[in-house]
Design an enzyme around this catalytic site. Structure first.
Site, short mmCIF file in Angstrom:
data_model
loop_
_atom_site.label_atom_id
_atom_site.label_comp_id
_atom_site.label_asym_id
_atom_site.label_seq_id
_atom_site.Cartn_x
_atom_site.Cartn_y
_atom_site.Cartn_z
N CYS A 1 0.83 -1.32 -0.02
CA CYS A 1 -0.06 -0.12 -0.06
C CYS A 1 0.91 1.15 0.14
O CYS A 1 2.12 1.14 -0.06
CB CYS A 1 -1.00 0.17 1.36
SG CYS A 1 -1.75 -1.49 1.40
N ARG B 1 -4.73 1.40 -0.95
CA ARG B 1 -4.76 0.16 -0.69
C ARG B 1 -4.64 -0.80 -1.86
O ARG B 1 -5.34 -0.81 -2.82
CB ARG B 1 -5.91 -0.28 0.17
CG ARG B 1 -6.03 -1.94 0.72
CD ARG B 1 -7.05 -2.16 1.37
NE ARG B 1 -7.12 -3.52 2.13
CZ ARG B 1 -8.02 -4.42 2.29
NH1 ARG B 1 -9.16 -3.99 1.83
NH2 ARG B 1 -7.94 -5.59 2.57
N LEU C 1 -4.58 -9.21 1.70
CA LEU C 1 -5.34 -10.10 2.82
C LEU C 1 -6.62 -9.39 3.11
O LEU C 1 -6.57 -8.19 3.38
CB LEU C 1 -4.43 -10.16 3.72
CG LEU C 1 -3.21 -11.04 3.80
CD1 LEU C 1 -2.26 -10.94 5.07
CD2 LEU C 1 -3.62 -12.55 3.70
N ASN D 1 1.55 -0.30 5.64
CA ASN D 1 1.98 -0.84 4.37
C ASN D 1 2.65 -2.17 4.38
O ASN D 1 3.84 -1.94 5.17
CB ASN D 1 2.87 0.44 3.54
CG ASN D 1 3.44 -0.43 2.28
OD1 ASN D 1 2.95 -1.13 1.70
ND2 ASN D 1 4.39 0.30 2.00
N GLY D 2 2.20 -3.12 3.95
CA GLY D 2 3.11 -4.28 3.92
C GLY D 2 2.18 -5.56 4.36
O GLY D 2 1.19 -5.73 4.08
N GLU D 3 3.45 -6.68 4.70
CA GLU D 3 2.43 -7.83 5.14
C GLU D 3 3.46 -8.38 6.36
O GLU D 3 4.55 -8.52 6.47
CB GLU D 3 2.71 -8.88 4.15
CG GLU D 3 2.22 -8.38 2.75
CD GLU D 3 0.74 -8.32 2.64
OE1 GLU D 3 0.06 -8.72 3.51
OE2 GLU D 3 0.31 -7.56 1.61
N ASP E 1 -4.08 -8.75 8.57
CA ASP E 1 -2.84 -8.43 9.60
C ASP E 1 -2.69 -7.08 10.22
O ASP E 1 -2.13 -6.94 10.89
CB ASP E 1 -1.52 -8.99 8.87
CG ASP E 1 -1.17 -7.98 7.50
OD1 ASP E 1 -2.21 -7.99 6.80
OD2 ASP E 1 -0.11 -8.09 6.94
#
Length: 632
Positions: free
Chosen positions: A2, A52, A56, A78-80, A102
Site C-alpha cells: 500500500c 490500498r 489479505l 503498508n506491507g505484510e 494482519d
C-alpha cells in the site's frame, strides 16, 4: 502493499489538513489502486491517509485507516506480517476481530504489548499508529527496510509517506539538494539511509521505531536484534539442513495471501529454489515470469527458466524485451524514481512486473538476497584472494605507496588498478561495498572546484567506515571474518539500499507486491553467522546454500556459471546515453555547477570512439541529468 501518508501539526499552521492528505493519497494511487481512505483528528491536528492494494481480506473490513474502537487507536499500514495468524493464536485468543487482516493484528498487538510487539513481527512493513491515550504518533519500519518510509519536520509539521513524491505535494516543502549526498551518489549510484537527496527530508532507518508528540520527535531507536550468533551444528550436513529448513519455512509463510502468488523466475539458483519450494507447498496453479532480450543470447537465461517451469509444472510467461522497449522506458524511469538510483540492471524488474500485472498477479516471490548473504559473486572470491596481497602492500611506507599511485595514474589513468593504488595510498579499504558508480579518481577530475568547496573535504569513504563500525557491533566480540564482512556489507548496501528500493518502486509502478523469502530476518541472522569457510569452498561460491538445495534442484542449475539479472545497456542504449548527456550537460551545469564540462566532453568522446570503460560514468551522469530535470 500500500501507500501510507500522514501529517501531524506540531504548532498552529494555516492549511487544510483534509485537502493536503488527499493530495498525498492521489500521488500514491499506483501503490494502492483497490481502495483509499483518510482520517482527520482536528483536535490534535492529525491527518492519516492510505491507498490500498488488497491482498489479505479483500473485503471492506480491511479498509484503512483502521480504528480500534476499544483503545481508540488508529493505524495506517503498508506491507505484510507473515506470521500474523501465529501471533493471533499466541497473544490475541480472547480478542474479537472485525476482519481477518494482519492490519488488525498489528493494531491489537500494540494495545497489548506496545513497542515490544515489534520483536514478534516477521514480515515487511512500515506503519504509523495514533495512540489516542498518549496523544503520540508511533511509527516503525521492518528490519531490512523492505517497505519504504520517509519523514520530515518542516514549518511546524511532522509529515511522512511511503514515497518522496507525496511529501512534495505539501505546500511548505522546500526541495534543496544536499551536496554531500550528491557527492556520494556519484560513487555508489544510490542514496544511503538515513539520507535523501533533499535537505531536511530523511529516510526512516530499517529496524527502527519513532515516537512523535507535539514537541516533535521524542524517541527514534532500533528494535533490530541482528547480531552474530554461535551456531550449534556438528556436521556440514546438519548446517545444510538448518539452511534448507529455514528457507522452506520462509517460502511457506510468504505464500499466505488471499490472491494468487506468482514468482519471478530467471532460471538461476535462487529463483529456481523459490519455485521448487512453492510447488512443495501447493498443488494450485503457479504463474512464473521471465524476461529475455531480443537477439542477445549472452544476456538470456530463458532455456534454464523454461526447464525449471517444466520440472515444477508452472504456467510460464516470457516477455522478450526489444531495443525499442528499453529506449522508450529509459527516459521514464525518473518518473518512478523520485529518489535517484542509477543502476541500469534494475530496469528488467519493470518489464517483468508489467508482465505479471498483465496476467492478473498482484503478489510475486523473488530470489533477492542470497548472493550477498551467502557469497554468491565471483568477485567476492577474488576479493578474498586479493585482500591478502593488499594487506602486505599496505605495510609499505606511505611515500612508496604514493610513488606507485603516481606511476599507475600516468600509465593507466581511470583504470581499476589506478583506483586500487589510490585507495592504498589513502589507507582505505580494498573493497568499497556498492561503489559501482564513478570511481574516486575519475570523480575528482569530473567535479568542479566550486562543487568541491561546497562539500568541504567530505569523503565518500566515510560511508565505508560507518559500515565497518556497524559490522564490528554486529560481531559482538566474535572474530573478524573477511568473507562475512563482504556478505554483511553487501546485505546492508546492495540489498537494503538498492535491491529493495528498486523492487518496491518498479513493482509498485505496476501495482505488484514483491516478497523475498531469502530476506526473512531469521534467515538473514543464520546466513550472516555461518563461517565464511562454508560459503566459498572448493572453488564454489554460495557453497553451503547450493549443497542444501541439492535435494530439490538439478546440478546443471546449481553449478552452472552465474549470469545475473542484467540487460544490454551498452549494446542497445549507448547512443541514447551519449546524446542525452551531450545535449544537456551545459544547461545542467549552469543550474548545478557540478561538473567540469570539458572533462565530461572528453569522456563522451572516448565513449563514442569505443572506449566502453566510461559507459558507467556517462550512464550515471545521464541518469542524474534526467532525474534533476524531473524533480527540480
Amino acid at each position: 502493499m500500500c501507500g501510507i501518508n500522514g501529517i501531524f501539526q506540531l504548532s498552529s499552521t494555516n492549511f487544510d489538513l483534509k485537502e493536503a492528505v488527499i493530495d498525498m493519497n492521489n500521488v500514491l494511487e499506483h501503490r494502492g489502486p483497490d481502495d483509499s481512505g483518510f482520517w482527520i483528528e482536528d483536535t490534535h491536528g492529525l491527518a492519516l491517509g492510505q491507498t490500498r492494494l488488497s491482498i489479505l481480506d479483500l473485503s471492506s473490513a480491511g479498509h484503512q485507516p483502521m480504528h480500534d474502537t476499544s483503545a481508540k487507536n488508529t493505524i495506517v499500514y503498508n506491507g505484510e506480517v507473515f506470521n500474523f495468524k501465529l501471533l493471533n493464536d499466541r497473544f490475541l485468543k480472547d480478542e474479537r476481530f472485525d476482519s481477518h487482516s494482519d492490519t488488525e493484528t498489528i493494531l491489537k498487538l500494540y494495545n497489548i504489548l506496545g513497542v515490544e510487539m515489534l520483536q514478534h513481527l516477521n514480515g515487511m512493513f512500515a506503519f504509523a499508529i495514533w495512540d489516542a491515550s498518549k496523544q503520540e504518533l508511533f511509527l516503525a519500519r521492518d528490519r531490512s527496510g523492505k517497505k519504504p518510509l520517509y519523514f520530515t519536520e518542516m514549518n511546524g509539521n511532522f509529515s511522512f509517506s511511503s514515497e518522496l513524491k507525496a511529501i512534495f505535494e505539501l505546500p511548505w516543502i522546500k526541495k534543496e539538494i544536499d551536496n554531500k549526498v550528491l557527492y556520494d551518489f556519484l560513487t555508489f549510484n544510490t542514496v544511503a539511509t538515513p539520507h535523501t537527496m533533499f535537505k531536511d527530508i530523511a529516510k526512516f532507518k530499517p529496524g527502527h521505531y519513532m515516537i512523535v508528540n507535539k514537541q516533535g520527535i521524542k524517541t527514534y531507536e532500533s528494535f533490530n536484534d541482528l547480531k552474530h550468533r554461535n551456531l550449534d551444528f556438528s556436521s556440514e550436513k546438519e548446517l545444510e539442513d538448518m539452511v534448507f529448513n529455514k528457507l522452506e519455512e520462509s517460502v511457506k509463510l510468504r505464500m499466505i495471501s488471499d490472491v494468487p502468488v506468482g514468482a519471478f523466475l530467471s532460471g538461476g539458483v535462487d529463483s529456481s529454489a523459490i519455485v521448487a519450494l512453492m510447488r512443495n507447498n501447493t498443488q494450485e496453479e503457479i504463474k512464473t515470469f521471465t524476461i529475455g532480450f531480443e537477439n542477445q543470447p549472452s544476456y538470456n537465461e530463458l532455456q534454464y527458466a523454461e526447464k525449471i517451469a517444466k520440472r515444477y509444472d508452472t504456467n510460464h510467461f516470457v516477455k522478450e524485451v526489444t531495443p525499442n522497449d528499453l529506449l522508450d522506458f529509459i527516459p521514464k524511469i525518473t518518473d518512478i524514481y523520485d529518489e535517484p538510483q542509477a543502476d541500469p540492471t534494475a530496469i528488467p524488474i519493470y518489464f517483468i512486473s508489467q508482465l505479471a500485472k498483465k496476467e492478473n498477479i498482484k503478489v510475486v516471490l523473488n530470489g533477492d538476497g542470497p548472493d550477498e548473504l551467502f557469497s554468491g559473486y565471483s568477485n567476492y572470491e577474488r576479493y578474498v584472494k586479493t585482500y591478502q596481497y593488499y594487506k602486505i602492500a599496505n605495510k609499505a611506507p606511505r611515500f612508496v605507496k604514493g610513488l606507485a599511485n603516481s606511476m599507475v595514474d600516468k600509465i593507466r589513468p581511470d583504470s581499476p588498478l589506478s583506483e586500487m593504488t589510490n585507495r592504498l595510498y589513502n589507507q582505505q579499504d580494498f573493497a568499497w561495498p556498492g561503489a559501482g558508480g564513478i570511481k574516486e579518481g575519475v570523480k575528482s577530475r569530473l567535479i568542479s572546484d566550486h562543487f568541491k568547496k561546497s562539500v568541504n573535504g567530505h569523503s565518500s569513504y566515510d560511508y565505508v567506515k560507518q559500515l565497518k563500525q556497524d559490522y564490528s557491533k554486529f560481531l559482538d566480540g566474535h572474530k573478524f571474518d573477511y568473507v562475512n564482512w563482504l556478505c554483511y556489507s553487501g546485505y546492508r548496501q546492495a540489498v537494503t539500499e538498492q535491491f529493495l528500493f528498486r523492487s518496491d518502486r518498479l513493482g509498485m509502478a505496476n501495482s505488484i507486491e514483491a516478497r523475498s523469502p531469502f530476506l526473512d530476518h531469521e534467515l538473514i541472522q543464520l546466513a550472516l553467522s555461518i563461517p565464511g569457510e562454508y560459503k566459498i569452498k572448493n572453488g564454489i561460491n554460495k557453497y553451503i546454500l547450493k549443497k542444501s538445495l541439492e535435494r530439490i534442484l538439478p546440478n546443471d542449475i546449481l553449478y552452472r556459471k552465474k549470469m545475473g539479472f542484467n540487460l544490454p545497456i551498452r549494446e542497445w542504449a549507448k547512443d541514447t546515453i551519449y546524446n542525452g548527456v551531450k545535449d544537456n550537460i551545459v544547461q545542467f551545469n549552469k543550474e548545478t555547477n557540478l561538473f567540469n564540462v570539458e572533462t565530461v566532453n572528453s569522456q563522451l568522446k572516448l565513449l563514442k570512439e569505443g572506449n566502453e570503460q566510461y559507459t558507467n560514468t556517462i550512464w550515471t551522469i545521464y541518469f542524474l541529468i534526467n532525474w534533476y530535470k524531473k524533480w527540480f
